[in-house]
Design an enzyme around this catalytic site. Structure first.
Site, PDB file in Angstrom:
ATOM      1  N   ASP A  31     -51.815 -60.939  -6.787  1.00 48.71           N
ATOM      2  CA  ASP A  31     -52.332 -62.169  -7.407  1.00 48.71           C
ATOM      3  C   ASP A  31     -53.819 -61.990  -7.708  1.00 48.71           C
ATOM      4  OD1 ASP A  31     -53.202 -64.896  -7.957  1.00 48.71           O
ATOM      5  OD2 ASP A  31     -51.332 -65.529  -7.032  1.00 48.71           O
ATOM      6  N   SER A  71     -51.467 -69.473 -11.552  1.00 51.97           N
ATOM      7  CA  SER A  71     -50.429 -68.661 -10.915  1.00 51.97           C
ATOM      8  C   SER A  71     -49.040 -69.261 -11.086  1.00 51.97           C
ATOM      9  CB  SER A  71     -50.736 -68.475  -9.424  1.00 51.97           C
ATOM     10  OG  SER A  71     -51.881 -67.673  -9.273  1.00 51.97           O
ATOM     11  N   THR A 124     -46.958 -68.633  -6.506  1.00 52.04           N
ATOM     12  CA  THR A 124     -46.236 -67.410  -6.889  1.00 52.04           C
ATOM     13  C   THR A 124     -44.837 -67.338  -6.264  1.00 52.04           C
ATOM     14  OG1 THR A 124     -48.344 -66.302  -7.225  1.00 52.04           O
ATOM     15  CG2 THR A 124     -46.383 -64.900  -7.108  1.00 52.04           C
ATOM     16  N   GLU A 230     -45.759 -60.358  -2.743  1.00 53.91           N
ATOM     17  CA  GLU A 230     -47.038 -60.761  -3.343  1.00 53.91           C
ATOM     18  C   GLU A 230     -48.232 -60.494  -2.430  1.00 53.91           C
ATOM     19  OE1 GLU A 230     -49.384 -64.636  -5.225  1.00 53.91           O
ATOM     20  OE2 GLU A 230     -48.215 -64.831  -3.398  1.00 53.91           O
ATOM     21  N   ASP A 235     -56.515 -62.905  -5.072  1.00 55.65           N
ATOM     22  CA  ASP A 235     -56.936 -64.046  -5.894  1.00 55.65           C
ATOM     23  C   ASP A 235     -57.926 -64.942  -5.160  1.00 55.65           C
ATOM     24  OD1 ASP A 235     -56.568 -66.050  -8.111  1.00 55.65           O
ATOM     25  OD2 ASP A 235     -55.657 -67.206  -6.480  1.00 55.65           O
ATOM     26  N   HIS A 239     -61.664 -66.039  -6.138  1.00 54.19           N
ATOM     27  CA  HIS A 239     -62.167 -67.399  -6.340  1.00 54.19           C
ATOM     28  C   HIS A 239     -63.463 -67.628  -5.565  1.00 54.19           C
ATOM     29  CE1 HIS A 239     -59.063 -69.327  -8.736  1.00 54.19           C
ATOM     30  NE2 HIS A 239     -58.132 -68.766  -7.998  1.00 54.19           N
ATOM     31  N   ASP A 277     -50.459 -61.394 -11.825  1.00 57.49           N
ATOM     32  CA  ASP A 277     -50.162 -62.591 -12.616  1.00 57.49           C
ATOM     33  C   ASP A 277     -51.309 -62.908 -13.582  1.00 57.49           C
ATOM     34  OD1 ASP A 277     -51.814 -63.179 -10.464  1.00 57.49           O
ATOM     35  OD2 ASP A 277     -50.750 -65.011  -9.890  1.00 57.49           O
ATOM     36  N   HIS A 278     -52.533 -62.476 -13.186  1.00 56.02           N
ATOM     37  CA  HIS A 278     -53.751 -62.690 -13.989  1.00 56.02           C
ATOM     38  C   HIS A 278     -54.892 -62.025 -13.240  1.00 56.02           C
ATOM     39  CE1 HIS A 278     -54.936 -65.498 -10.886  1.00 56.02           C
ATOM     40  NE2 HIS A 278     -53.735 -66.056 -10.988  1.00 56.02           N
TER      41      HIS A 278
END
Ligand code: ZN
Length: 344
Positions: A31, A71, A124, A230, A235, A239, A277-278
């Site tokens: 993620d 997500s 996710t 995952e 992620d 952040h 996912d990004h």
């Protein structure tokens, strides 16, 4: 001579057909893991498990509602092959349920599982199981997960689940000790945290251990299996613009990838796909040392996601189709097509 040529043609066709569609799929999602995050992991580890994949590509990640996906929409694209709006899980933009790869696998008689280092209700994992218009509906998401036929549920989020209900249908481990003595029941949950686990260094069970146990349980099914793993917190560190934890989460995720590839190498009928996912943060690697395996200076553009393409790595039967540039929905569509045509 003609017969020999015919035989050879048939043999080659059979081998090719046998190789092109996997029986099992292990799908790894980092993620928020863009190419700079992968690069940082490589500097820290020297060489990555992901590098064992002969096939590499890229996937565009935008959602139906935004250039920059969240997500939930990304998980829906990857699990169903259909783009939806940010925040939506397993439903179309107009809120119709979409078949996901886990449901397709169940229809084909295969076992299924998810192993994550976040609450099982988070975007996710939920995007591979449930159908709800908003990722914020944790209690409803937990209910749908508990009512699903998913055979392996490893992660956090105990606060959201009705434990006695879950225990009626599967063996449930609540601690690291219970997890390690799970054995190989047909259906198992390990819900090791009230909500989310801490960062990798403080987790009592690594994502690699969760992955190994999930494979051990699912591989008992002679009809094959689908497993989604995952690395959830790459992620979150992104952040927070927390470079060191981005690196340690990528390293932890990559260790889990190694467990999947070890199984796939021995098994021969398993496709392993690794993607994100990004990207999160607009992460940049600014200074460090290859010799010392040190990432010394990192930077971020902001505290949100970006629209950069996600790297894709693939190994095993069917992997060659992931070479090149694709849309994230192509990954979902391809996995579902493989499942629907695979050997049972
Ligand atoms: Zn995020």
């Amino acid at each position: 001579m003609k017969k020999l040529i015919l035989f050879l043609c048939l043999f080659v066709t059979a081998v090719f057909a046998g190789e092109s569609v996997p029986k099992n799929i292990i799908f790894f999602i980092g993620d928020g893991m863009g190419l700079p995050q992968v690069t940082a992991g490589k500097v820290a580890k020297g060489s990555l498990e992901m590098e064992r994949c002969p096939v590499t590509g890229f996937a565009t990640t935008w959602s139906a509602s935004s250039l920059v996906t969240d997500s939930a929409a990304a998980a829906t694209a990857l699990s169903t092959g259909v783009k939806t709006g940010n925040g939506m899980l397993g439903v179309s933009p107009d809120d119709h349920p979409l078949q996901n790869v886990i449901e397709a696998a169940e229809k084909r008689g295969k076992s299924t599982g998810v192993a994550v280092v976040c609450s099982l209700t988070h975007a996710t994992p939920a995007g591979f199981i449930v159908h709800v218009p908003s990722r914020k509906m944790d209690p409803e998401i937990a209910q749908q997960i508990a009512a699903s036929d998913v055979d392996v549920l490893f992660g956090g989020g105990l606060d959201y689940f009705d434990l006695p209900e879950l225990q009626k249908k599967m063996t449930v481990a609540l601690t690291a000790e219970e997890f390690r003595s799970l054995g190989t029941p047909k259906k198992a949950a390990a819900i090791l945290y009230p909500v989310h686990p801490p960062y990798a260094a403080e987790r009592s069970v690594s994502l690699k251990e969760l992955t190994q146990k999930a494979i051990e349980i699912l591989a008992q099914d002679k009809d094959g299996f689908f497993l989604m793993v995952e690395g959830s917190q790459i992620d979150w560190a992104g952040h927070k613009n927390d470079g060191p934890n981005v690196v340690s989460e990528v390293v932890d995720f990559d260790d889990a990838v190694g467990a999947g590839l070890d199984f796939a190498e021995k098994n021969g009928k398993t496709l392993v796909i690794i993607t994100a996912d990004h990207e999160t943060g607009g992460f940049a690697l600014l200074d460090g040392s290859v010799e010392n395996k040190a990432v010394d200076k990192t930077g971020f553009v902001h505290g949100g996601h970006t629209a950069a393409m996600a790297p894709v790595f693939a190994f095993g039967p069917g992997s060659s189709v992931f070479s090149g540039i694709h849309d994230n929905t192509d990954i979902g569509k391809t996995m579902i097509r493989f499942i629907q045509t695979s050997e049972k």
